[in-house]
Design a protein around this motif. Structure first.
Motif, PDB file in Angstrom:
ATOM      1  N   VAL A 242       0.567  -1.135  -0.212  1.00 51.53           N
ATOM      2  CA  VAL A 242      -0.037  -0.038   0.041  1.00 51.53           C
ATOM      3  C   VAL A 242       0.874   1.061   0.168  1.00 51.53           C
ATOM      4  O   VAL A 242       1.455   1.621   0.964  1.00 51.53           O
ATOM      5  CB  VAL A 242      -0.890  -0.175   1.107  1.00 51.53           C
ATOM      6  CG1 VAL A 242      -1.672   1.317   1.201  1.00 51.53           C
ATOM      7  CG2 VAL A 242      -1.882  -1.370   1.312  1.00 51.53           C
TER       8      VAL A 242
ATOM      9  N   LYS B 121       0.063   4.506  -0.724  1.00 52.23           N
ATOM     10  CA  LYS B 121      -0.542   5.798  -0.355  1.00 52.23           C
ATOM     11  C   LYS B 121       0.431   6.952   0.147  1.00 52.23           C
ATOM     12  O   LYS B 121       0.774   6.163   1.071  1.00 52.23           O
ATOM     13  CB  LYS B 121      -1.959   5.667   0.092  1.00 52.23           C
ATOM     14  CG  LYS B 121      -1.874   5.249   1.669  1.00 52.23           C
ATOM     15  CD  LYS B 121      -3.322   4.949   2.186  1.00 52.23           C
ATOM     16  CE  LYS B 121      -3.277   4.379   3.703  1.00 52.23           C
ATOM     17  NZ  LYS B 121      -4.266   3.670   3.906  1.00 52.23           N
TER      18      LYS B 121
ATOM     19  N   ASN C  63      -5.096   4.576  -2.327  1.00 50.03           N
ATOM     20  CA  ASN C  63      -6.397   5.153  -1.992  1.00 50.03           C
ATOM     21  C   ASN C  63      -7.036   6.028  -2.752  1.00 50.03           C
ATOM     22  O   ASN C  63      -8.542   6.162  -2.791  1.00 50.03           O
ATOM     23  CB  ASN C  63      -6.578   5.556  -0.632  1.00 50.03           C
ATOM     24  CG  ASN C  63      -6.232   4.333   0.326  1.00 50.03           C
ATOM     25  OD1 ASN C  63      -5.334   3.737   0.236  1.00 50.03           O
ATOM     26  ND2 ASN C  63      -7.166   3.949   1.425  1.00 50.03           N
TER      27      ASN C  63
ATOM     28  N   ILE D 217      -7.800   0.881  -3.612  1.00 46.41           N
ATOM     29  CA  ILE D 217      -8.176   0.246  -2.324  1.00 46.41           C
ATOM     30  C   ILE D 217      -9.080   1.046  -1.487  1.00 46.41           C
ATOM     31  O   ILE D 217      -9.623   0.790  -0.444  1.00 46.41           O
ATOM     32  CB  ILE D 217      -7.262  -0.328  -1.397  1.00 46.41           C
ATOM     33  CG1 ILE D 217      -6.170   0.660  -1.070  1.00 46.41           C
ATOM     34  CG2 ILE D 217      -6.568  -1.491  -2.272  1.00 46.41           C
ATOM     35  CD1 ILE D 217      -5.238  -0.005  -0.084  1.00 46.41           C
TER      36      ILE D 217
ATOM     37  N   MET E  98     -13.339  -7.899   0.073  1.00 50.13           N
ATOM     38  CA  MET E  98     -12.355  -7.261   0.678  1.00 50.13           C
ATOM     39  C   MET E  98     -13.085  -6.752   2.031  1.00 50.13           C
ATOM     40  O   MET E  98     -14.319  -6.136   1.922  1.00 50.13           O
ATOM     41  CB  MET E  98     -11.876  -6.121  -0.155  1.00 50.13           C
ATOM     42  CG  MET E  98     -10.928  -5.261   0.559  1.00 50.13           C
ATOM     43  SD  MET E  98     -11.197  -3.960   1.324  1.00 50.13           S
ATOM     44  CE  MET E  98     -10.764  -2.592   0.404  1.00 50.13           C
TER      45      MET E  98
ATOM     46  N   ILE F  23     -11.897  -4.185   5.530  1.00 47.97           N
ATOM     47  CA  ILE F  23     -11.066  -3.421   6.725  1.00 47.97           C
ATOM     48  C   ILE F  23     -11.870  -3.450   8.032  1.00 47.97           C
ATOM     49  O   ILE F  23     -12.588  -2.550   8.365  1.00 47.97           O
ATOM     50  CB  ILE F  23     -11.095  -2.036   6.052  1.00 47.97           C
ATOM     51  CG1 ILE F  23     -10.801  -1.729   4.688  1.00 47.97           C
ATOM     52  CG2 ILE F  23      -9.804  -1.292   7.001  1.00 47.97           C
ATOM     53  CD1 ILE F  23     -10.807  -0.250   4.208  1.00 47.97           C
TER      54      ILE F  23
ATOM     55  N   MET G 116      -3.648  -6.275   7.399  1.00 44.54           N
ATOM     56  CA  MET G 116      -3.023  -5.086   7.048  1.00 44.54           C
ATOM     57  C   MET G 116      -1.630  -5.237   8.033  1.00 44.54           C
ATOM     58  O   MET G 116      -1.472  -5.945   8.574  1.00 44.54           O
ATOM     59  CB  MET G 116      -3.594  -3.675   7.601  1.00 44.54           C
ATOM     60  CG  MET G 116      -5.217  -3.689   6.889  1.00 44.54           C
ATOM     61  SD  MET G 116      -5.878  -1.988   6.518  1.00 44.54           S
ATOM     62  CE  MET G 116      -6.014  -1.204   8.061  1.00 44.54           C
TER      63      MET G 116
ATOM     64  N   ARG H 153      -2.824  -6.313   2.774  1.00 46.40           N
ATOM     65  CA  ARG H 153      -2.646  -5.272   1.972  1.00 46.40           C
ATOM     66  C   ARG H 153      -1.801  -4.371   3.149  1.00 46.40           C
ATOM     67  O   ARG H 153      -2.207  -4.343   4.112  1.00 46.40           O
ATOM     68  CB  ARG H 153      -3.741  -4.322   1.798  1.00 46.40           C
ATOM     69  CG  ARG H 153      -4.967  -5.074   1.032  1.00 46.40           C
ATOM     70  CD  ARG H 153      -6.051  -4.110   0.991  1.00 46.40           C
ATOM     71  NE  ARG H 153      -6.694  -3.835   2.241  1.00 46.40           N
ATOM     72  CZ  ARG H 153      -7.556  -4.278   3.024  1.00 46.40           C
ATOM     73  NH1 ARG H 153      -8.102  -5.540   2.465  1.00 46.40           N
ATOM     74  NH2 ARG H 153      -7.917  -4.127   4.022  1.00 46.40           N
ATOM     75  N   VAL H 154      -0.387  -4.285   2.927  1.00 45.48           N
ATOM     76  CA  VAL H 154       0.349  -3.919   3.799  1.00 45.48           C
ATOM     77  C   VAL H 154       1.106  -2.585   3.510  1.00 45.48           C
ATOM     78  O   VAL H 154       1.672  -2.521   2.381  1.00 45.48           O
ATOM     79  CB  VAL H 154       1.480  -5.026   4.230  1.00 45.48           C
ATOM     80  CG1 VAL H 154       2.510  -4.493   5.135  1.00 45.48           C
ATOM     81  CG2 VAL H 154       1.061  -6.236   4.553  1.00 45.48           C
ATOM     82  N   GLY H 155       1.288  -1.596   4.397  1.00 41.75           N
ATOM     83  CA  GLY H 155       1.751  -0.202   3.945  1.00 41.75           C
ATOM     84  C   GLY H 155       2.787   0.004   4.867  1.00 41.75           C
ATOM     85  O   GLY H 155       4.065  -0.068   4.694  1.00 41.75           O
ATOM     86  N   THR H 156       2.438   0.583   6.090  1.00 45.69           N
ATOM     87  CA  THR H 156       3.376   0.938   6.987  1.00 45.69           C
ATOM     88  C   THR H 156       4.568   0.117   7.140  1.00 45.69           C
ATOM     89  O   THR H 156       5.832   0.535   7.322  1.00 45.69           O
ATOM     90  CB  THR H 156       2.766   0.917   8.480  1.00 45.69           C
ATOM     91  OG1 THR H 156       1.693   1.858   8.152  1.00 45.69           O
ATOM     92  CG2 THR H 156       3.564   1.936   9.453  1.00 45.69           C
TER      93      THR H 156
ATOM     94  N   ARG I 179       3.395   6.683   7.743  1.00 52.78           N
ATOM     95  CA  ARG I 179       2.889   7.820   6.616  1.00 52.78           C
ATOM     96  C   ARG I 179       3.057   8.989   7.349  1.00 52.78           C
ATOM     97  O   ARG I 179       2.608   9.183   8.471  1.00 52.78           O
ATOM     98  CB  ARG I 179       1.590   7.385   6.182  1.00 52.78           C
ATOM     99  CG  ARG I 179       1.518   6.251   5.284  1.00 52.78           C
ATOM    100  CD  ARG I 179       0.170   5.975   4.687  1.00 52.78           C
ATOM    101  NE  ARG I 179      -0.851   5.591   5.639  1.00 52.78           N
ATOM    102  CZ  ARG I 179      -0.774   4.214   6.035  1.00 52.78           C
ATOM    103  NH1 ARG I 179      -0.202   3.239   5.404  1.00 52.78           N
ATOM    104  NH2 ARG I 179      -1.487   3.462   6.860  1.00 52.78           N
TER     105      ARG I 179
END
Ligand SMILES: *Cc1c(COP(=O)(O)O)cnc(C)c1O
Length: 226
Positions: free
Chosen positions: A32, A34, A55, A77, A159, A161, A199, A215-218, A224
């Protein structure tokens, strides 16, 4: 190894271990990106990552232009506004956040004929909280049928969250409810193969409950900016 290589190696190893523990055939990782710059996408792509999640349509299109030389797969997403259907259909490989019927026909109409059908996940509000996006669990069947009826869209699954819950038990219960909905959907639609949930905080719990995509961002990019 730099931060990105170390983070990628760590996350992919944890996904693989959770997948094996769950006895699952495969778990896809969506990075992810974003708020992250195109340079961060490029760095992670150099590690071998192909699927990226965004996003906001506008932010994604600008970033995609900067890395257009790379063979990446883009997932939308975030919540989709009706006036963004055309751009979403043109610029993404997956839409993970379909939550209402009125988006289905425009998405199909605007999907460019030269591209493969748009992969679609129905987003479910599994906690039944009025404030969160996603359709109600009892709306999944009708939305899925509408997507499946469109040749320019490809129904792939669900999906979610789940609301952040400090107790693992409550999160696990939400993931288990999604798994039940997913199994029911698969019984009706043979092409359904994707359950996207989990996540940075809880992807191992999600995989244990049956997630086939996380879905992995951090964990991959760092925190962020607020
Ligand atoms: C931001 C976001 C993620 C990633 O969250 P992290 O906690 O940074 O891993 C996953 N899915 C959706 C829909 C998001 O908006």
């Amino acid at each position: 190894m730099n931060f990105c290589e170390t983070a990628y190696a760590s996350v992919t190893a944890r996904v693989a271990a959770a997948r094996q523990a769950a006895g699952a055939p495969a778990v896809a990782l969506v990075a992810v990106s974003k708020t992250q710059p195109a340079t961060a996408v490029r760095a992670l792509a150099a590690c071998g990552q192909r699927a990226f999640g965004e996003n906001y349509v506008q932010e994604a299109i600008a970033k995609q232009a900067d890395v257009a030389d790379l063979p990446l797969e883009w997932h939308l997403i975030g919540p989709l506004q009706s006036n963004k259907c055309r751009e979403a259909a043109q610029h993404f490989d997956w839409l993970q956040s379909l939550d209402r019927l009125k988006l289905v026909a425009p998405l199909a109409r605007y999907r460019p004929p030269a591209r493969a059908p748009l992969n679609v996940l129905v987003q479910v509000n599994v906690d039944d909280e009025a404030s969160k996006s996603g359709c109600r669990p009892d709306e999944v069947a009708a939305l899925a049928a509408a997507v499946a009826a469109q040749p320019r869209l490809r129904l792939r699954g669900l999906m979610a969250i789940p609301a952040p819950a400090p107790e693992r038990e409550r999160r696990r219960a939400a993931f288990d409810r999604m798994r039940t909905l997913f199994d029911a959907l698969r019984a009706d639609h043979a092409q359904v193969d994707t359950l996207s949930m989990g996540m940075s905080d809880d992807f191992e719990l999600a995989i244990a409950a049956g997630a086939t995509m996380v879905r992995v961002g951090t964990l991959l990019f760092g925190a962020r900016a607020p």
